[in-house]
Write an enzyme that holds these catalytic residues in place. Structure first.
Site, PDB file in Angstrom:
ATOM      1  N   HIS A 166       0.831  -1.214   0.000  1.00 53.83           N
ATOM      2  CA  HIS A 166       0.000   0.000   0.000  1.00 53.83           C
ATOM      3  C   HIS A 166       0.866   1.265   0.000  1.00 53.83           C
ATOM      4  O   HIS A 166       1.131   1.851   1.050  1.00 53.83           O
ATOM      5  CB  HIS A 166      -0.879  -0.049   1.259  1.00 53.83           C
ATOM      6  CG  HIS A 166      -2.058   0.838   1.191  1.00 53.83           C
ATOM      7  ND1 HIS A 166      -3.292   0.455   1.658  1.00 53.83           N
ATOM      8  CD2 HIS A 166      -2.218   2.105   0.730  1.00 53.83           C
ATOM      9  CE1 HIS A 166      -4.154   1.430   1.478  1.00 53.83           C
ATOM     10  NE2 HIS A 166      -3.529   2.456   0.929  1.00 53.83           N
ATOM     11  N   ARG A 169       2.068   8.918  -6.157  1.00 56.34           N
ATOM     12  CA  ARG A 169       1.636  10.245  -6.657  1.00 56.34           C
ATOM     13  C   ARG A 169       1.970  10.539  -8.108  1.00 56.34           C
ATOM     14  O   ARG A 169       1.663  11.627  -8.573  1.00 56.34           O
ATOM     15  CB  ARG A 169       2.221  11.376  -5.786  1.00 56.34           C
ATOM     16  CG  ARG A 169       1.859  11.304  -4.329  1.00 56.34           C
ATOM     17  CD  ARG A 169       0.365  11.344  -4.103  1.00 56.34           C
ATOM     18  NE  ARG A 169       0.051  11.435  -2.675  1.00 56.34           N
ATOM     19  CZ  ARG A 169      -0.968  10.806  -2.115  1.00 56.34           C
ATOM     20  NH1 ARG A 169      -1.777  10.032  -2.825  1.00 56.34           N
ATOM     21  NH2 ARG A 169      -1.210  10.944  -0.833  1.00 56.34           N
ATOM     22  N   ASP A 176      -8.869   2.481  -3.662  1.00 51.55           N
ATOM     23  CA  ASP A 176      -8.366   3.062  -2.406  1.00 51.55           C
ATOM     24  C   ASP A 176      -8.306   4.594  -2.435  1.00 51.55           C
ATOM     25  O   ASP A 176      -7.967   5.206  -3.446  1.00 51.55           O
ATOM     26  CB  ASP A 176      -6.970   2.541  -2.086  1.00 51.55           C
ATOM     27  CG  ASP A 176      -6.452   3.141  -0.783  1.00 51.55           C
ATOM     28  OD1 ASP A 176      -7.073   2.895   0.261  1.00 51.55           O
ATOM     29  OD2 ASP A 176      -5.466   3.890  -0.822  1.00 51.55           O
ATOM     30  N   ASP A 180       0.569   2.409   3.817  1.00 49.88           N
ATOM     31  CA  ASP A 180      -0.308   3.506   3.357  1.00 49.88           C
ATOM     32  C   ASP A 180       0.500   4.810   3.269  1.00 49.88           C
ATOM     33  O   ASP A 180       0.003   5.896   3.607  1.00 49.88           O
ATOM     34  CB  ASP A 180      -1.530   3.691   4.261  1.00 49.88           C
ATOM     35  CG  ASP A 180      -2.629   4.513   3.572  1.00 49.88           C
ATOM     36  OD1 ASP A 180      -2.453   4.872   2.393  1.00 49.88           O
ATOM     37  OD2 ASP A 180      -3.650   4.788   4.221  1.00 49.88           O
ATOM     38  N   HIS A 221       2.194  14.155   0.945  1.00 53.33           N
ATOM     39  CA  HIS A 221       1.446  15.352   0.551  1.00 53.33           C
ATOM     40  C   HIS A 221       2.380  16.542   0.544  1.00 53.33           C
ATOM     41  O   HIS A 221       3.307  16.625   1.357  1.00 53.33           O
ATOM     42  CB  HIS A 221       0.287  15.618   1.520  1.00 53.33           C
ATOM     43  CG  HIS A 221      -0.842  14.650   1.365  1.00 53.33           C
ATOM     44  ND1 HIS A 221      -1.669  14.639   0.272  1.00 53.33           N
ATOM     45  CD2 HIS A 221      -1.273  13.631   2.172  1.00 53.33           C
ATOM     46  CE1 HIS A 221      -2.569  13.668   0.406  1.00 53.33           C
ATOM     47  NE2 HIS A 221      -2.348  13.033   1.543  1.00 53.33           N
ATOM     48  N   GLY A 226      -3.538  11.619   5.253  1.00 54.84           N
ATOM     49  CA  GLY A 226      -2.439  10.748   4.829  1.00 54.84           C
ATOM     50  C   GLY A 226      -1.145  11.078   5.533  1.00 54.84           C
ATOM     51  O   GLY A 226      -0.915  12.208   5.957  1.00 54.84           O
TER      52      GLY A 226
END
Ligand code: DOR
Length: 449
Positions: free
Chosen positions: A75, A79, A166, A320, A324, A339
């Site tokens: 996971h 981007r 997701d 995960d 960002h 996130g």
């Protein structure tokens, strides 16, 4: 490292690598041994292989270290395409290598999303010379909109095995059923769900409970996760298709998955380091670095996730990893995107939070980080296998006793949004070897970073 044309190459050069003086730990047990790698594969495992070694061999010191199969992340948000300022396939893969990973599954919520064969092919091509193997997750539905199925067969032909929307929950039960029925005909395919019912989540930004009430922040209830998990388990039973539950965060969902496994259902599940480490109390300062979907939960939920990992209800630890841009993540709590980074801290958090206190053995931890996710992703032919002659040399060498402090400015990721800044952790990656090629040596990427 470059190939004969000077271009970066995934393929190992002919000279070998000797990993010297470590303790090999894999699914078959533990032993003190050197590991010799040649031609991208493990050539020998045994005592003192240094004697008589030709001079061209690169020696990697593994004294005090564990030598394990490379880690596999089910996971990872890379981007690219769409938000290369936050992360690229190459920067994310470097972060992965620094974290001990030799393979990651790239999540399909890019822009454009991975709902199309041409986009998936482009991502795979970009990843071919990255610091870890990049395999693509594919969307279940076009545009991740939850209505029309993506061309699952075409994506499967390109090697996609994990299908997920997701970032968004596939909330229409009829579409989910059709996706499962389609996936049943695709060998090795898994339908992976981000289980958060959007109607129950509304505009919630954190776990719904005592802390959200105290802070006046709209919440996302635990039931938003568990009702979707319960429904999907029934659909998996109806269709016979393997279901994978992403980032399990609630005691309720852990219990449902436990019962389903006991009943013999083909279900697997993962937990993230942030969900087994942090709680919703971390949101008290309104710092968006602690905002994530599904949200950080209560201490009881965190403990249930730990127990789920300990008894095997939860198969894998997945990061995960969700980079960002800083200006995005610094917006007010309710406006900031959800996130957290994960690739460079997952192994150390597992060792510090689960192995050191005795909740998981080292073998269990590595199973959850390497060989079990490799099996779920269909990568067992080259990742997570026993460290034995003939196997592809995807390896991770880490010092389980080294202590370090997480410094966001020193991460290989382009982004800085780790919730673990300043935390002291035990366990650090020393070397990572990808198909016989060192990608990390002495904690630094082989390209110098
Ligand atoms: O917090 C999250 N961030 N959860 C997800 O499922 C998606 C991810 C992202 O892409 O940023």
């Amino acid at each position: 490292m470059t190939g004969p044309t000077g271009a970066p190459s995934l393929h190992p050069v002919a000279t070998g690598v000797l990993i010297r003086g470590g303790r090999v730990v894999d699914a078959t047990g533990q032993r003190v041994a050197d590991v010799l790698v040649e031609g991208g594969r493990i050539a020998a495992v045994g005592g003192d292989l240094a004697a008589g070694m030709p001079s061209g061999v690169t020696v990697l010191d593994a004294s005090g270290c564990v030598v394990a199969p490379g880690l596999v992340d089910l996971h990872t948000h890379l981007r690219e395409p769409g938000d290369e300022e936050a992360e690229t396939i190459h920067s994310g893969a470097r972060a992965a290598a620094r974290g001990g990973y030799t393979a990651v599954v790239a999540m399909p919520n890019t822009d454009p999303p991975l709902d199309d064969a041409a986009v998936v092919a482009a991502v795979l091509a970009r990843g071919a010379d990255a610091a870890c193997e990049v395999v693509a997750g594919g969307c279940i539905t076009r545009g991740r909109e939850g209505r029309e199925l993506a061309p699952l067969g075409e994506l499967h032909d390109l090697g996609v095995r994990i299908f997920t929307d997701d970032g968004a929950c596939l909330s229409d039960a009829g579409v989910m059923r059709r996706a499962m029925e389609y996936a049943r005909s695709l060998p090795g395919a898994v339908i992976a769900q981000h289980a958060e019912d959007p109607a129950l989540c509304g505009h919630g930004s954190m776990h719904e409970g005592e802390w959200s009430a105290r802070l006046g922040v709209p919440g996302r209830p635990a039931e938003a996760e568990s009702v979707v998990v319960d429904r999907d388990l029934r659909l998996a039973a109806l269709t016979g298709t393997p279901l994978h539950v992403l980032h399990v965060s609630t005691a309720q969902a852990v219990e449902s998955i436990r019962e389903a496994k006991a009943a013999g259902l083909a279900v697997t599940a993962e937990a993230t380091p942030h969900h087994f480490t942090l709680t919703d109390a971390a949101c008290a300062g309104f710092d968006p670095v602690f905002k994530v979907h599904p949200p950080l939960r209560t201490a009881a939920d965190r403990d249930a996730v730990r127990a789920g990992l300990a008894d095997g209800t939860l198969d894998a630890i997945a990061t995960d990893h969700a980079p960002h841009r800083t200006e995005e993540k610094e917006r007010p709590f309710e406006e900031a995107p959800p996130g957290m980074l994960g690739l460079e801290t997952a192994l150390a958090l597992t060792l510090t939070e689960l192995v050191e206190p005795g909740l998981l053995t080292l073998e269990q931890a590595l199973g959850a980080l390497s060989w079990r996710p490799a099996a779920i992703a269909g990568l067992s032919d080259r990742h997570g296998g026993p460290v034995a002659p003939g196997g592809v040399a995807n390896l991770c060498v880490f010092d389980p006793a080294a202590t370090w402090e997480v410094d966001p400015t020193k991460l290989a990721s382009r982004a800085r949004n780790t919730p673990f800044a300043g935390r002291k952790l035990t366990g650090r990656v020393r070397h990572t070897v990808l198909a016989g090629r060192p990608t990390v040596v002495d904690g630094r990427c082989a390209d110098g970073g």
